[in-house]
Structure formats: C-alpha cells, structure tokens
Design a protein around this motif. Structure first.
Motif, PDB file in Angstrom:
ATOM      1  N   ALA A 105       0.833  -1.202   0.000  1.00  0.00           N
ATOM      2  CA  ALA A 105       0.000   0.000   0.000  1.00  0.00           C
ATOM      3  C   ALA A 105       0.871   1.257   0.000  1.00  0.00           C
ATOM      4  N   ILE A 106       1.939   1.258   0.785  1.00  0.00           N
ATOM      5  CA  ILE A 106       2.831   2.424   0.834  1.00  0.00           C
ATOM      6  C   ILE A 106       3.465   2.649  -0.540  1.00  0.00           C
ATOM      7  N   LEU A 107       3.929   1.585  -1.169  1.00  0.00           N
ATOM      8  CA  LEU A 107       4.546   1.713  -2.493  1.00  0.00           C
ATOM      9  C   LEU A 107       3.569   2.245  -3.532  1.00  0.00           C
ATOM     10  N   GLU A 108       2.288   1.974  -3.355  1.00  0.00           N
ATOM     11  CA  GLU A 108       1.279   2.443  -4.305  1.00  0.00           C
ATOM     12  C   GLU A 108       0.769   3.846  -3.983  1.00  0.00           C
ATOM     13  N   ALA A 109       1.201   4.408  -2.853  1.00  0.00           N
ATOM     14  CA  ALA A 109       0.774   5.766  -2.495  1.00  0.00           C
ATOM     15  C   ALA A 109       1.228   6.731  -3.581  1.00  0.00           C
ATOM     16  N   PRO A 110       0.374   7.667  -3.956  1.00  0.00           N
ATOM     17  CA  PRO A 110       0.730   8.571  -5.048  1.00  0.00           C
ATOM     18  C   PRO A 110       1.950   9.444  -4.750  1.00  0.00           C
ATOM     19  N   ASN A 111       2.263   9.654  -3.481  1.00  0.00           N
ATOM     20  CA  ASN A 111       3.409  10.499  -3.155  1.00  0.00           C
ATOM     21  C   ASN A 111       4.564   9.715  -2.531  1.00  0.00           C
ATOM     22  N   PHE A 112       4.608   8.399  -2.759  1.00  0.00           N
ATOM     23  CA  PHE A 112       5.728   7.608  -2.259  1.00  0.00           C
ATOM     24  C   PHE A 112       6.999   7.999  -2.996  1.00  0.00           C
ATOM     25  N   ARG A 113       8.083   8.184  -2.225  1.00  0.00           N
ATOM     26  CA  ARG A 113       9.388   8.511  -2.805  1.00  0.00           C
ATOM     27  C   ARG A 113      10.471   7.666  -2.132  1.00  0.00           C
ATOM     28  N   PRO A 114      11.190   6.834  -2.902  1.00  0.00           N
ATOM     29  CA  PRO A 114      12.259   6.048  -2.298  1.00  0.00           C
ATOM     30  C   PRO A 114      13.446   6.906  -1.861  1.00  0.00           C
ATOM     31  N   ASP A 115      13.519   8.144  -2.358  1.00  0.00           N
ATOM     32  CA  ASP A 115      14.624   9.042  -2.014  1.00  0.00           C
ATOM     33  C   ASP A 115      14.248  10.060  -0.931  1.00  0.00           C
ATOM     34  N   LEU A 116      13.181   9.797  -0.211  1.00  0.00           N
ATOM     35  CA  LEU A 116      12.692  10.716   0.812  1.00  0.00           C
ATOM     36  C   LEU A 116      13.736  10.928   1.916  1.00  0.00           C
ATOM     37  N   GLU A 117      14.008  12.185   2.230  1.00  0.00           N
ATOM     38  CA  GLU A 117      14.973  12.558   3.280  1.00  0.00           C
ATOM     39  C   GLU A 117      14.286  13.522   4.245  1.00  0.00           C
ATOM     40  N   ILE A 118      13.493  12.984   5.133  1.00  0.00           N
ATOM     41  CA  ILE A 118      12.702  13.801   6.052  1.00  0.00           C
ATOM     42  C   ILE A 118      13.569  14.606   7.004  1.00  0.00           C
ATOM     43  N   THR A 119      14.594  13.989   7.555  1.00  0.00           N
ATOM     44  CA  THR A 119      15.421  14.673   8.552  1.00  0.00           C
ATOM     45  C   THR A 119      16.012  15.960   7.981  1.00  0.00           C
ATOM     46  N   GLU A 120      16.577  15.874   6.789  1.00  0.00           N
ATOM     47  CA  GLU A 120      17.142  17.068   6.156  1.00  0.00           C
ATOM     48  C   GLU A 120      16.064  18.104   5.873  1.00  0.00           C
TER      49      GLU A 120
END
Length: 165
Positions: free
Chosen positions: A26-41
């Motif tokens: 389900a997470i992979l199918e989320a329209p805003n899923f990004r494998p390069d997500l860098e939340i901390t930065e």
C-alpha cells in the motif's frame, strides 16, 4: 481496499511477513511515495528554530507515502515533544521503533540475507539506531552495502517492486 491506518493497525497487532507485505504494498502504491525521501534534512531548519508545528505539518504533508518511515515517525515524535504533546510523541516513538523492527525482521543484514527497506533513508535509520556511523554506501548488484566507521558491513535491498510482483 483497506486504509493505510487499518493496514498499519493490522501489522502492529500481528507483525508477521504477510501483514508487513500488505502494508508495504500500500505504501509503495501511495501517489506520493518517494524512495529518495529525506525527512530529517527537510525538517531540520524548522526544528532548529522551534517551528514544531511547521515540522508536523511538513511530515503530515508527506503522508501516506512516508508512513512507516522510521525517520518520519521519529521526526513527528520530536516535534510533538516540542509542542508539549507527550502522548502523541510517545505514539510516534512507538511507530518509529516498530518501523525499525519491521526492517530488522526482513533479514539479518548480510549479503545473503539483506534487510529490505522501502527508502534509502530507512537503511540509514537502521544504521544510526544501532549506534553506528555510516562511512560509505555502494551498490553491489541489486543491494546497497553500507560500511560503518567501525568496519561493520550491512546489506540492504531497496524494495520498490513489491506492489508489481
């Protein structure tokens, strides 16, 4: 289809490979899923000036694609503490730990049994949570190898094809 919250609740109640797979699909199918997500930065500038509400809003804006990212839930915990919301901070801390535990449940970090992650930052979350400091990262076939300053070597598989397999 079950909601993200329902899938997360099912996994938290019964953390087995099937419920983890359903949540990850389900997470992979989320329209805003990004494998390069860098939340901390992304939220570091807000956190450094005490804009905890802004940090919460920024991370919530990344949902559902950021659900079950250890970094996302740890950032939400820190921001909620900053806002004086200890119960919400505790809930997010529990989710951050559950996300880390879910990664650890996928293997042993060796080349023959790598840990499966959805995002590159998830791999770094595991390394940092172990108290280690990453020194280098290199692709080895379809795996990422992270070498730590103490010479520990761990392997991760960035799993972005679950939903399509």
């Amino acid at each position: 289809m079950a909601t993200y919250a329902e899938l997360l609740d099912v996994y938290l109640r019964d953390p087995d490979p099937e419920s983890l797979r359903a949540l990850r699909e389900a997470i992979l199918e989320a329209p805003n899923f990004r494998p390069d997500l860098e939340i901390t930065e992304m939220i570091a500038p807000m956190m450094s000036v005490g804009d905890y509400a802004g940090a919460v809003a920024a991370v919530h804006g990344l949902m559902p694609g950021a659900i079950f990212s250890p970094s996302a839930h740890a950032a939400l915990a820190d921001a909620q503490r900053g806002l004086g919301n200890p119960e919400q901070a505790q809930r997010e801390s529990i989710l951050a730990q559950a996300a880390l535990d879910s990664i650890i449940s996928t293997g042993d970090g060796t080349e023959s049994d790598p840990w499966s992650v959805l995002r590159t930052s998830d791999a770094y979350d595991v390394v940092l949570a172990s108290g280690k400091t990453p020194r280098s990262q290199v692709a080895v076939g379809n795996l990422d190898r992270i070498v730590c300053t103490d010479s520990t070597v761990w392997f991760f598989e960035i799993t972005t094809e679950l939903a399509r397999s």
